[in-house]
Design a protein around this motif. Structure first.
Motif, PDB file in Angstrom:
ATOM      1  N   ARG A 154       0.842  -1.200   0.000  1.00 31.57           N
ATOM      2  CA  ARG A 154       0.000   0.000   0.000  1.00 31.57           C
ATOM      3  C   ARG A 154       0.878   1.251   0.000  1.00 31.57           C
ATOM      4  O   ARG A 154       0.631   2.177  -0.761  1.00 31.57           O
ATOM      5  CB  ARG A 154      -0.946  -0.002   1.193  1.00 31.57           C
ATOM      6  N   HIS A 155       1.857   1.268   0.904  1.00 30.23           N
ATOM      7  CA  HIS A 155       2.789   2.389   0.998  1.00 30.23           C
ATOM      8  C   HIS A 155       4.175   1.822   1.244  1.00 30.23           C
ATOM      9  O   HIS A 155       4.337   0.939   2.082  1.00 30.23           O
ATOM     10  CB  HIS A 155       2.421   3.329   2.157  1.00 30.23           C
ATOM     11  N   GLY A 156       5.152   2.328   0.540  1.00 27.90           N
ATOM     12  CA  GLY A 156       6.503   1.869   0.791  1.00 27.90           C
ATOM     13  C   GLY A 156       7.548   2.671   0.044  1.00 27.90           C
ATOM     14  O   GLY A 156       7.252   3.334  -0.951  1.00 27.90           O
ATOM     15  N   HIS A 157       8.751   2.589   0.560  1.00 25.59           N
ATOM     16  CA  HIS A 157       9.885   3.241  -0.102  1.00 25.59           C
ATOM     17  C   HIS A 157      11.158   2.509   0.285  1.00 25.59           C
ATOM     18  O   HIS A 157      11.240   1.843   1.327  1.00 25.59           O
ATOM     19  CB  HIS A 157       9.987   4.719   0.292  1.00 25.59           C
ATOM     20  N   TYR A 158      12.145   2.633  -0.568  1.00 22.64           N
ATOM     21  CA  TYR A 158      13.504   2.168  -0.304  1.00 22.64           C
ATOM     22  C   TYR A 158      14.383   3.348  -0.670  1.00 22.64           C
ATOM     23  O   TYR A 158      14.589   3.633  -1.856  1.00 22.64           O
ATOM     24  CB  TYR A 158      13.829   0.937  -1.152  1.00 22.64           C
ATOM     25  N   GLY A 159      14.818   4.090   0.344  1.00 19.71           N
ATOM     26  CA  GLY A 159      15.497   5.355   0.061  1.00 19.71           C
ATOM     27  C   GLY A 159      14.524   6.262  -0.673  1.00 19.71           C
ATOM     28  O   GLY A 159      13.397   6.464  -0.236  1.00 19.71           O
ATOM     29  N   ASP A 160      14.926   6.763  -1.845  1.00 20.58           N
ATOM     30  CA  ASP A 160      14.049   7.639  -2.632  1.00 20.58           C
ATOM     31  C   ASP A 160      13.231   6.877  -3.677  1.00 20.58           C
ATOM     32  O   ASP A 160      12.549   7.482  -4.491  1.00 20.58           O
ATOM     33  CB  ASP A 160      14.864   8.748  -3.299  1.00 20.58           C
ATOM     34  N   ILE A 161      13.260   5.541  -3.638  1.00 19.88           N
ATOM     35  CA  ILE A 161      12.506   4.727  -4.592  1.00 19.88           C
ATOM     36  C   ILE A 161      11.116   4.450  -4.019  1.00 19.88           C
ATOM     37  O   ILE A 161      10.980   3.800  -2.985  1.00 19.88           O
ATOM     38  CB  ILE A 161      13.237   3.404  -4.893  1.00 19.88           C
ATOM     39  N   ASN A 162      10.088   4.940  -4.694  1.00 17.98           N
ATOM     40  CA  ASN A 162       8.706   4.770  -4.259  1.00 17.98           C
ATOM     41  C   ASN A 162       8.226   3.362  -4.636  1.00 17.98           C
ATOM     42  O   ASN A 162       8.384   2.928  -5.777  1.00 17.98           O
ATOM     43  CB  ASN A 162       7.831   5.826  -4.931  1.00 17.98           C
ATOM     44  N   LEU A 163       7.631   2.649  -3.688  1.00 18.70           N
ATOM     45  CA  LEU A 163       7.127   1.296  -3.924  1.00 18.70           C
ATOM     46  C   LEU A 163       5.604   1.215  -3.790  1.00 18.70           C
ATOM     47  O   LEU A 163       5.031   0.124  -3.858  1.00 18.70           O
ATOM     48  CB  LEU A 163       7.794   0.316  -2.944  1.00 18.70           C
ATOM     49  N   ASP A 164       4.937   2.363  -3.636  1.00 18.39           N
ATOM     50  CA  ASP A 164       3.482   2.400  -3.445  1.00 18.39           C
ATOM     51  C   ASP A 164       2.752   1.669  -4.572  1.00 18.39           C
ATOM     52  O   ASP A 164       3.057   1.858  -5.757  1.00 18.39           O
ATOM     53  CB  ASP A 164       2.965   3.847  -3.420  1.00 18.39           C
ATOM     54  N   GLY A 165       1.780   0.848  -4.178  1.00 10.97           N
ATOM     55  CA  GLY A 165       0.894   0.217  -5.141  1.00 10.97           C
ATOM     56  C   GLY A 165       1.428  -0.990  -5.876  1.00 10.97           C
ATOM     57  O   GLY A 165       0.717  -1.589  -6.682  1.00 10.97           O
ATOM     58  N   LEU A 166       2.671  -1.395  -5.623  1.00 16.14           N
ATOM     59  CA  LEU A 166       3.233  -2.555  -6.314  1.00 16.14           C
ATOM     60  C   LEU A 166       2.831  -3.851  -5.619  1.00 16.14           C
ATOM     61  O   LEU A 166       2.526  -3.864  -4.433  1.00 16.14           O
ATOM     62  CB  LEU A 166       4.761  -2.456  -6.367  1.00 16.14           C
ATOM     63  N   SER A 167       2.852  -4.924  -6.360  1.00 18.38           N
ATOM     64  CA  SER A 167       2.538  -6.246  -5.825  1.00 18.38           C
ATOM     65  C   SER A 167       3.601  -7.236  -6.278  1.00 18.38           C
ATOM     66  O   SER A 167       4.314  -6.993  -7.253  1.00 18.38           O
ATOM     67  CB  SER A 167       1.171  -6.714  -6.339  1.00 18.38           C
ATOM     68  N   PHE A 168       3.695  -8.347  -5.567  1.00 15.23           N
ATOM     69  CA  PHE A 168       4.559  -9.436  -6.009  1.00 15.23           C
ATOM     70  C   PHE A 168       4.053 -10.740  -5.426  1.00 15.23           C
ATOM     71  O   PHE A 168       3.262 -10.765  -4.483  1.00 15.23           O
ATOM     72  CB  PHE A 168       6.035  -9.205  -5.657  1.00 15.23           C
ATOM     73  N   VAL A 169       4.505 -11.820  -6.021  1.00 17.83           N
ATOM     74  CA  VAL A 169       4.194 -13.164  -5.552  1.00 17.83           C
ATOM     75  C   VAL A 169       5.515 -13.880  -5.333  1.00 17.83           C
ATOM     76  O   VAL A 169       6.406 -13.846  -6.186  1.00 17.83           O
ATOM     77  CB  VAL A 169       3.357 -13.942  -6.600  1.00 17.83           C
ATOM     78  N   ARG A 170       5.662 -14.513  -4.152  1.00 18.62           N
ATOM     79  CA  ARG A 170       6.846 -15.331  -3.873  1.00 18.62           C
ATOM     80  C   ARG A 170       6.401 -16.783  -3.868  1.00 18.62           C
ATOM     81  O   ARG A 170       5.414 -17.130  -3.244  1.00 18.62           O
ATOM     82  CB  ARG A 170       7.461 -14.976  -2.523  1.00 18.62           C
ATOM     83  N   GLN A 198      12.794  -0.301  -9.017  1.00 21.04           N
ATOM     84  CA  GLN A 198      11.892  -1.031  -8.126  1.00 21.04           C
ATOM     85  C   GLN A 198      12.109  -2.537  -8.260  1.00 21.04           C
ATOM     86  O   GLN A 198      12.118  -3.267  -7.264  1.00 21.04           O
ATOM     87  CB  GLN A 198      10.437  -0.668  -8.446  1.00 21.04           C
ATOM     88  N   THR A 199      12.295  -2.985  -9.497  1.00 18.16           N
ATOM     89  CA  THR A 199      12.539  -4.409  -9.754  1.00 18.16           C
ATOM     90  C   THR A 199      13.844  -4.868  -9.116  1.00 18.16           C
ATOM     91  O   THR A 199      13.972  -6.008  -8.697  1.00 18.16           O
ATOM     92  CB  THR A 199      12.569  -4.676 -11.277  1.00 18.16           C
ATOM     93  N   GLU A 200      14.799  -3.973  -9.001  1.00 18.95           N
ATOM     94  CA  GLU A 200      16.083  -4.302  -8.382  1.00 18.95           C
ATOM     95  C   GLU A 200      15.995  -4.386  -6.855  1.00 18.95           C
ATOM     96  O   GLU A 200      16.588  -5.271  -6.244  1.00 18.95           O
ATOM     97  CB  GLU A 200      17.127  -3.260  -8.774  1.00 18.95           C
ATOM     98  N   VAL A 201      15.236  -3.492  -6.223  1.00 21.86           N
ATOM     99  CA  VAL A 201      15.245  -3.445  -4.759  1.00 21.86           C
ATOM    100  C   VAL A 201      14.283  -4.431  -4.088  1.00 21.86           C
ATOM    101  O   VAL A 201      14.567  -4.890  -2.978  1.00 21.86           O
ATOM    102  CB  VAL A 201      15.012  -2.023  -4.199  1.00 21.86           C
TER     103      VAL A 201
END
Length: 145
Positions: A45-61, A90-93
């Protein structure tokens, strides 16, 4: 040595596995039949890694291991499929975060596997849904406690 930036993720998750309900891992028990095949779905829902915004992304493990993870006697492998809306950064972090390489709770889980620090991430276009499979390479072996 590269400094790890500040990061935080808030989201929703759901998991499912090949074990009987309720999952023995929830209660720090060994998997049914000596192995576990699992799927973990995450929506950030909300996220960041440093200045990289991760909001709204999804993944499956997806993963599979044999043995008792909680007793430090498991080996297995895992990989993640990252939302195709994720850009290169984003794909890297995301594999670094959820592979436990940057601390936090994911690192506590990864610490159960001795080889966790030796993951090699690779990305490629995948299924017709255009997700990017990222494989966390190498065999994982649990640490003895």
């Amino acid at each position: 040595m590269t400094e790890i930036p500040s990061w935080q993720i808030t989201g929703d998750w759901f998991d499912n596995c090949s074990c009987a309900v309720a999952c023995p891992c929830t209660f720090a028990q060994a998997p049914d039949n000596g192995f576990c095949e699992s799927v973990l779905f995450w929506h950030i829902r909300h996220g960041h890694y440093g200045d990289i915004n991760l909001d709204g992304l999804s993944f499956v493990r997806v993963g599979r291991w044999e043995g008792d993870l909680w007793a430090g006697k498991a080996k297995g492998s895992a990989g993640i499929f990252i939302d195709d809306r994720a850009d290169e950064r984003q794909t890297e972090v995301l594999p670094r975060i959820f592979g436990g390489q940057v601390g936090g709770f994911p690192a506590l889980v990864a610490a159960l596997f001795a080889e966790a620090g030796k993951f090699v991430a690779s990305s490629a276009r995948g299924s017709p849904s255009r997700s990017r499979p990222t494989v966390l390479g190498g065999e994982q072996r649990s640490r003895a406690r």
